[in-house]
Design an enzyme around this catalytic site. Structure first.
Site, mmCIF file in Angstrom:
data_model
loop_
_atom_site.group_PDB
_atom_site.id
_atom_site.type_symbol
_atom_site.label_atom_id
_atom_site.label_comp_id
_atom_site.label_asym_id
_atom_site.label_seq_id
_atom_site.Cartn_x
_atom_site.Cartn_y
_atom_site.Cartn_z
ATOM 1 N N TRP A 1 -8.904 -4.702 6.103
ATOM 2 C CA TRP A 1 -9.217 -3.477 5.343
ATOM 3 C C TRP A 1 -10.415 -2.825 6.031
ATOM 4 C CZ3 TRP A 1 -13.026 -3.379 0.857
ATOM 5 C CH2 TRP A 1 -13.044 -2.104 0.264
ATOM 6 N N ASP B 1 -11.328 -12.546 -0.356
ATOM 7 C CA ASP B 1 -11.232 -11.239 -0.990
ATOM 8 C C ASP B 1 -9.854 -11.190 -1.644
ATOM 9 O OD1 ASP B 1 -11.517 -7.752 0.147
ATOM 10 O OD2 ASP B 1 -11.096 -8.665 -1.795
ATOM 11 N N LYS C 1 -5.904 -2.673 -8.710
ATOM 12 C CA LYS C 1 -4.462 -2.544 -8.493
ATOM 13 C C LYS C 1 -3.664 -3.292 -9.540
ATOM 14 C CE LYS C 1 -6.513 -1.804 -4.447
ATOM 15 N NZ LYS C 1 -7.804 -2.362 -4.027
HETATM 16 C C1 LIG Z 1 -8.574 -6.051 0.833
HETATM 17 C C2 LIG Z 1 -9.257 -5.108 -0.102
HETATM 18 N N1 LIG Z 1 -10.428 -5.496 -0.671
HETATM 19 C C3 LIG Z 1 -11.073 -4.683 -1.519
HETATM 20 C C4 LIG Z 1 -10.566 -3.437 -1.846
HETATM 21 C C5 LIG Z 1 -11.400 -2.613 -2.774
HETATM 22 O O1 LIG Z 1 -10.764 -2.249 -3.902
HETATM 23 P P1 LIG Z 1 -11.592 -1.811 -5.202
HETATM 24 O O2 LIG Z 1 -10.984 -0.528 -5.654
HETATM 25 O O3 LIG Z 1 -13.036 -1.653 -4.796
HETATM 26 O O4 LIG Z 1 -11.418 -2.931 -6.158
HETATM 27 C C6 LIG Z 1 -9.362 -2.979 -1.270
HETATM 28 C C7 LIG Z 1 -8.799 -1.605 -1.609
HETATM 29 N N2 LIG Z 1 -8.128 -0.951 -0.556
HETATM 30 C C8 LIG Z 1 -7.134 0.036 -0.854
HETATM 31 C C9 LIG Z 1 -7.648 1.148 -1.776
HETATM 32 C C10 LIG Z 1 -8.414 2.295 -1.179
HETATM 33 C C11 LIG Z 1 -9.684 1.813 -0.509
HETATM 34 O O5 LIG Z 1 -10.670 1.497 -1.205
HETATM 35 O O6 LIG Z 1 -9.669 1.718 0.752
HETATM 36 C C12 LIG Z 1 -6.537 0.545 0.453
HETATM 37 O O7 LIG Z 1 -6.710 -0.154 1.479
HETATM 38 O O8 LIG Z 1 -5.830 1.552 0.429
HETATM 39 C C13 LIG Z 1 -8.686 -3.839 -0.398
HETATM 40 O O9 LIG Z 1 -7.530 -3.454 0.179
#
Ligand SMILES: Cc1ncc(COP(=O)(O)O)c(CN[C@@H](CCC(=O)O)C(=O)O)c1O
Length: 399
Positions: free
Chosen positions: A131, A212, A248
């Site tokens: 990510w 995570d 999510k």
């Molecule tokens: C692996 C991972 N960890 C943490 C988070 C953080 O999510 P929180 O909303 O803070 O609980 C995401 C969210 N990734 C998504 C959502 C958009 C973003 O924050 O980048 C994504 O990769 O599209 C993630 O994909």
């Protein structure tokens, strides 16, 4: 004013910038498979029934006080059960230091700051790819980063041997960031057997594992099953860290509800660690938001609402799994010369398509399809209404 004349515009965020571009596109054909946010088969965001019911029960609440720096103790206790297990000995023995955080991002950042403060010489091994915000988080926490092999482009699967080599070659007692399930962006997870081997090697090397877990329930549809990697590490005696999020799997994106936990040696150490996590939170945001924590607690403490939530998570996961099959079959029916097996082999919210940045650019410019330039497709954005259009566009730019 001259105060800030040296401030340059920040670069567009590789993920959130895609959403901005999508929103700005007037085309009626546009398709957003960028941000990892669940959409139903009509392409609409979903508020879960269990959340609606919890809102009804909370309506009119007169409680608007500050939460403690560590957040809602009830929400945290209920959340730990999801990760560690309902009957976890570690919960019973009060060995887990845990605080409510600003969703998963906040949990990762609070841990990174804690790592910097209390293991100042340490660095963090981050998978390739990961990510994108993971790099920002540990960079701003001033924790040096290393990478470890994860994705195997040729097979579009896990590069297990290279991963194990990196784990083996890292200095003893290194910190590793692991995605507990539904790896972002690849959708590739180690098998249970591979997790067991990884855990054994971590044991031998005395490495620290930070999980995570942002998608618990989205990989298999069963939150307990999606915590298997964590349970394996716990069984093997690792003292791990975990970031949890309800963005999510409970659809609480904008409520920013999450939890950071650190498994400690004993209750005394857990009290000390928790106090230091609170000490980090206090000058950052003082205490976390109330409403989302109340929604989570209302749902998880009520057996009926919890079982409704479990059903709704499975519906979301199953819809995504169904779209994987439909997308793959549509591409095969178009006579694509490429293999699309990985579309159904990968799991969770994302499909790592293998599209090149240039092909992604063509999808956007010629078809108004929006995804991150690494070729990641948020399967949550794929619907029975747009899957044919998406498959045709992918075929056109890859044939
Ligand atoms: C692996 C991972 N960890 C943490 C988070 C953080 O999510 P929180 O909303 O803070 O609980 C995401 C969210 N990734 C998504 C959502 C958009 C973003 O924050 O980048 C994504 O990769 O599209 C993630 O994909």
């Amino acid at each position: 004013s001259s105060w800030w004349k040296s401030v340059e515009p920040a670069p567009k965020d590789p993920i959130l910038g895609v959403t901005e571009a999508f929103l700005a596109d007037p085309s009626p054909e546009k398709v957003n498979v960028g941000v990892g946010a669940y959409r139903d088969d009509n392409g609409k965001p979903v508020v879960l029934e269990c959340v609606r019911e919890a809102e009804k029960r909370l309506a009119g609440s007169t409680f608007m006080e500050y939460l403690p720096m560590g957040g809602s103790a009830k929400m945290v206790d209920l959340t730990l059960k999801l990760a560690y297990g309902d009957n976890s000995e570690f919960i019973k023995d009060k060995r887990i230091a845990a605080v409510q955080t600003l969703s998963g991002t906040g949990a990762c950042r609070l841990f990174a700051d804690f790592q910097k403060r209390f293991s100042p010489g340490s660095q963090i091994y981050i998978p390739v790819p990961t990510w994108s915000n993971h790099h920002n988080i540990w960079k701003d926490a001033q924790v040096p980063q290393k990478t470890y092999h994860y994705y195997h482009p040729e097979t579009k699967g896990l590069d297990f041997s290279a991963l194990m080599d990196d784990v083996k070659n890292a200095p003893e007692g290194s910190f590793f960031l692991l995605h507990a399930c539904a790896h972002n962006p690849t959708g590739v997870d180690p098998t249970e057997e591979q997790w067991r081997e990884i855990s054994q090697l971590f044991k031998a090397k005395k490495h620290f594992a930070f999980f995570d877990m942002a998608y618990q329930g989205f990989a298999s549809g069963d939150p307990a099953r999606d915590a298997k990697s964590i349970r394996i590490f716990l069984e093997d005696g690792h003292h791990i860290g975990i970031s949890q999020s309800y963005a999510k799997n409970m659809g609480l994106y904008g409520q920013r509800v999450g939890c950071l936990s650190v498994l400690c040696e004993d209750p005394k150490q857990a009290v000390a660690v928790k106090s230091q996590l609170q000490q980090l939170a206090r000058p950052m945001y003082s205490n976390p938001p109330l409403h989302g924590a109340q929604l989570v607690s209302t749902i998880l403490e009520d057996p009926e609402l919890k079982s409704l939530w479990l059903k709704e998570v499975k519906v979301m996961a199953d819809r995504i799994i169904g779209m994987r099959t439909t997308l793959r079959e549509s591409l095969e029916k178009l006579g694509s010369p490429l293999s699309w097996e990985h579309v159904t082999k990968q799991i969770g919210m994302f499909c790592y398509s293998g599209l090149t940045p240039e092909q992604v650019d063509r999808l956007t410019s010629e078809y108004h399809i929006y995804m991150t330039r690494n070729g990641r497709i948020s399967m949550a954005g794929v619907t029975t209404g747009n899957v044919g259009y998406l498959a045709n566009a992918i075929h056109e730019v890859t044939k």
